[in-house]
Enzyme design. Structure first.
Site, PDB file in Angstrom:
ATOM      1  N   ASN A  24       0.512  -1.337  -0.264  1.00  0.00           N
ATOM      2  CA  ASN A  24       0.198  -0.138  -0.100  1.00  0.00           C
ATOM      3  C   ASN A  24       0.948   1.656  -0.204  1.00  0.00           C
ATOM      4  O   ASN A  24       1.424   1.706   0.940  1.00  0.00           O
ATOM      5  CB  ASN A  24      -0.791  -0.161   1.500  1.00  0.00           C
ATOM      6  CG  ASN A  24      -1.259   1.070   1.480  1.00  0.00           C
ATOM      7  OD1 ASN A  24      -1.826   2.034   0.678  1.00  0.00           O
ATOM      8  ND2 ASN A  24      -2.242   1.349   2.596  1.00  0.00           N
ATOM      9  N   LYS A  69      -0.307   4.138   0.075  1.00  0.00           N
ATOM     10  CA  LYS A  69      -0.236   5.658   0.268  1.00  0.00           C
ATOM     11  C   LYS A  69      -0.610   6.364  -0.347  1.00  0.00           C
ATOM     12  O   LYS A  69      -0.313   6.583  -1.635  1.00  0.00           O
ATOM     13  CB  LYS A  69      -0.123   5.320   1.807  1.00  0.00           C
ATOM     14  CG  LYS A  69      -0.195   4.266   2.516  1.00  0.00           C
ATOM     15  CD  LYS A  69       0.167   4.728   4.312  1.00  0.00           C
ATOM     16  CE  LYS A  69       0.240   3.241   5.028  1.00  0.00           C
ATOM     17  NZ  LYS A  69       0.346   3.373   6.454  1.00  0.00           N
ATOM     18  N   HIS A  86      -9.021   1.181   5.318  1.00  0.00           N
ATOM     19  CA  HIS A  86      -8.402   0.938   5.755  1.00  0.00           C
ATOM     20  C   HIS A  86      -7.871   2.067   7.314  1.00  0.00           C
ATOM     21  O   HIS A  86      -8.939   3.338   6.943  1.00  0.00           O
ATOM     22  CB  HIS A  86      -7.258   2.129   5.290  1.00  0.00           C
ATOM     23  CG  HIS A  86      -5.988   2.134   5.719  1.00  0.00           C
ATOM     24  ND1 HIS A  86      -5.271   2.700   5.997  1.00  0.00           N
ATOM     25  CD2 HIS A  86      -4.846   1.229   5.155  1.00  0.00           C
ATOM     26  CE1 HIS A  86      -3.688   2.512   6.669  1.00  0.00           C
ATOM     27  NE2 HIS A  86      -3.660   1.388   5.915  1.00  0.00           N
ATOM     28  N   GLU A 141      -7.029   4.654   8.117  1.00  0.00           N
ATOM     29  CA  GLU A 141      -6.166   6.190   7.689  1.00  0.00           C
ATOM     30  C   GLU A 141      -8.026   7.020   7.688  1.00  0.00           C
ATOM     31  O   GLU A 141      -8.169   7.387   7.943  1.00  0.00           O
ATOM     32  CB  GLU A 141      -5.626   6.107   7.145  1.00  0.00           C
ATOM     33  CG  GLU A 141      -4.312   5.866   8.035  1.00  0.00           C
ATOM     34  CD  GLU A 141      -3.118   5.729   6.975  1.00  0.00           C
ATOM     35  OE1 GLU A 141      -2.838   5.873   5.590  1.00  0.00           O
ATOM     36  OE2 GLU A 141      -1.809   4.994   7.646  1.00  0.00           O
ATOM     37  N   GLU A 191      -5.082  -5.509  10.760  1.00  0.00           N
ATOM     38  CA  GLU A 191      -4.354  -4.459  11.143  1.00  0.00           C
ATOM     39  C   GLU A 191      -4.302  -3.012  12.587  1.00  0.00           C
ATOM     40  O   GLU A 191      -5.424  -2.229  11.860  1.00  0.00           O
ATOM     41  CB  GLU A 191      -3.914  -3.164   9.876  1.00  0.00           C
ATOM     42  CG  GLU A 191      -4.074  -4.065   8.600  1.00  0.00           C
ATOM     43  CD  GLU A 191      -3.447  -3.206   7.651  1.00  0.00           C
ATOM     44  OE1 GLU A 191      -2.190  -2.951   7.200  1.00  0.00           O
ATOM     45  OE2 GLU A 191      -3.716  -1.941   7.302  1.00  0.00           O
ATOM     46  N   GLY A 234       3.312   2.142  10.756  1.00  0.00           N
ATOM     47  CA  GLY A 234       3.681   2.990  10.877  1.00  0.00           C
ATOM     48  C   GLY A 234       4.743   3.148  12.137  1.00  0.00           C
ATOM     49  O   GLY A 234       4.898   4.365  12.092  1.00  0.00           O
ATOM     50  N   SER A 290       3.870  -2.473  10.654  1.00  0.00           N
ATOM     51  CA  SER A 290       4.856  -2.679  10.713  1.00  0.00           C
ATOM     52  C   SER A 290       5.878  -3.705  10.650  1.00  0.00           C
ATOM     53  O   SER A 290       6.640  -4.245  10.769  1.00  0.00           O
ATOM     54  CB  SER A 290       4.994  -2.226  11.977  1.00  0.00           C
ATOM     55  OG  SER A 290       5.307  -0.921  12.343  1.00  0.00           O
TER      56      SER A 290
HETATM   57  C1  PEP Z   1      -0.999  -0.026   6.442  1.00  0.00           C
HETATM   58  O1  PEP Z   1      -1.123   1.472   6.947  1.00  0.00           O
HETATM   59  O2  PEP Z   1      -1.315  -0.189   5.889  1.00  0.00           O
HETATM   60  C2  PEP Z   1       0.746  -0.496   6.482  1.00  0.00           C
HETATM   61  C3  PEP Z   1       0.830  -1.733   6.974  1.00  0.00           C
HETATM   62  O3  PEP Z   1       2.033   0.279   7.073  1.00  0.00           O
HETATM   63  P1  PEP Z   1       3.360  -0.340   7.879  1.00  0.00           P
HETATM   64  O4  PEP Z   1       3.387  -1.413   7.220  1.00  0.00           O
HETATM   65  O5  PEP Z   1       4.061   0.891   7.350  1.00  0.00           O
HETATM   66  O6  PEP Z   1       2.761  -0.069   9.254  1.00  0.00           O
END
Ligand code: PEP
Length: 253
Positions: free
Chosen positions: A9, A11, A95, A97, A167, A173, A213
């Site tokens: 992703n 983003k 998601h 976000e 998630e 992040g 992460s």
């Molecule tokens: C995400 O935003 O879907 C995600 C998993 O981000 P990150 O890998 O940066 O934690």
């Protein structure tokens, strides 16, 4: 057997030129991979060029969001038909976000899921608890709510097209991933929900990704867990070397 699915992703990152450079490096680094389904989800602006670059390769195209209607007076929105037209196979929906910054709730997310399916796209439905919810011991309650209400009114056929991404918001992040054991436990919980909504056979066929992460350093331990069918990668998918390493994770056992 569920084929692992690893998705990046990107983003709100990468100009069209930068996206093309990244995807060219991924094509070179991953051309021989057959045992993992690879997906990249660039921003809308780069979908067309990235789609052209990966046409006929083992890398699939996904979008990061979609609107819940096929067409009409919805200024600024992108419909599932438009994504399909650009060659998308997947679309990330719900998601954290989007839930946090754009106020998306389960009802809206469910509408997006259903409209995407009816247009031939496979939703990657994101679910997961926030830190305060985990601290309060409410993680299962929250994930149950996201799964059940995000997947309301789906046929068995539809369900087989869905990917669920667990998630935990506190892991996104932050550099602090869930432990493989905690992720495994939550994935089992999600599979049991699917079983109660439909049946065991169906539940065993749905792929559940972990996201939060994920890095080259922790991918093998996560993928060693029987209930983890792949990962959704944010930050580490922006760098070709690290995403290639993640897709080429070392199998344990
Ligand atoms: C995400 O935003 O879907 C995600 C998993 O981000 P990150 O890998 O940066 O934690």
């Amino acid at each position: 057997m569920r084929k692992p699915i690893i998705a990046g992703n990107w983003k709100m990152n990468k100009t069209v030129q930068e996206a093309c450079i990244l995807v060219d490096a991924l094509k070179k680094g991953l051309s021989d991979v057959r045992d993992v389904e690879i997906v990249v989800c660039p921003p809308f602006t780069a979908l067309r060029d990235v789609g052209k670059a990966i046409n006929g390769t083992n890398i699939h195209l996904g979008a990061q969001n979609v609107y819940l209607e096929e067409k009409g007076p919805y200024t600024g929105e992108i419909s599932p038909l438009m994504l399909k037209d650009l060659g998308c196979k997947y679309v990330i929906i719900g998601h954290s976000e989007r839930r946090r910054y754009f106020g998306e709730d389960n009802e809206l997310i469910n509408k997006k899921v259903r409209k995407s399916l009816s247009c031939g796209l496979s939703p990657i439905l994101c679910v997961g608890e926030r830190l305060e919810e985990r601290k309060a011991g409410r993680q299962e309650e929250v994930v149950y709510d996201h799964v059940v209400n995000g997947l309301t009114d789906l046929s068995k056929e539809d369900m087989m097209q869905v990917v669920i991404a667990y998630e935990p918001v506190w892991a996104i992040g932050t550099g602090v991933a869930a432990t493989p054991e905690d992720a495994q436990e939550m994935h089992k919980f999600i599979r049991n929900i699917l079983s109660s909504l439909h049946d065991r056979d169906l539940a065993e066929g749905v792929r559940i990704q972990y996201g939060g992460s994920v890095k080259p350093e922790n991918i093998s331990d996560l993928m060693a867990k029987s209930e983890i069918d792949g990962v959704l990668v944010g930050g580490a998918s922006l760098n070709a070397d690290s995403f290639v390493k993640i897709v080429r994770f070392k199998r344990r056992g």
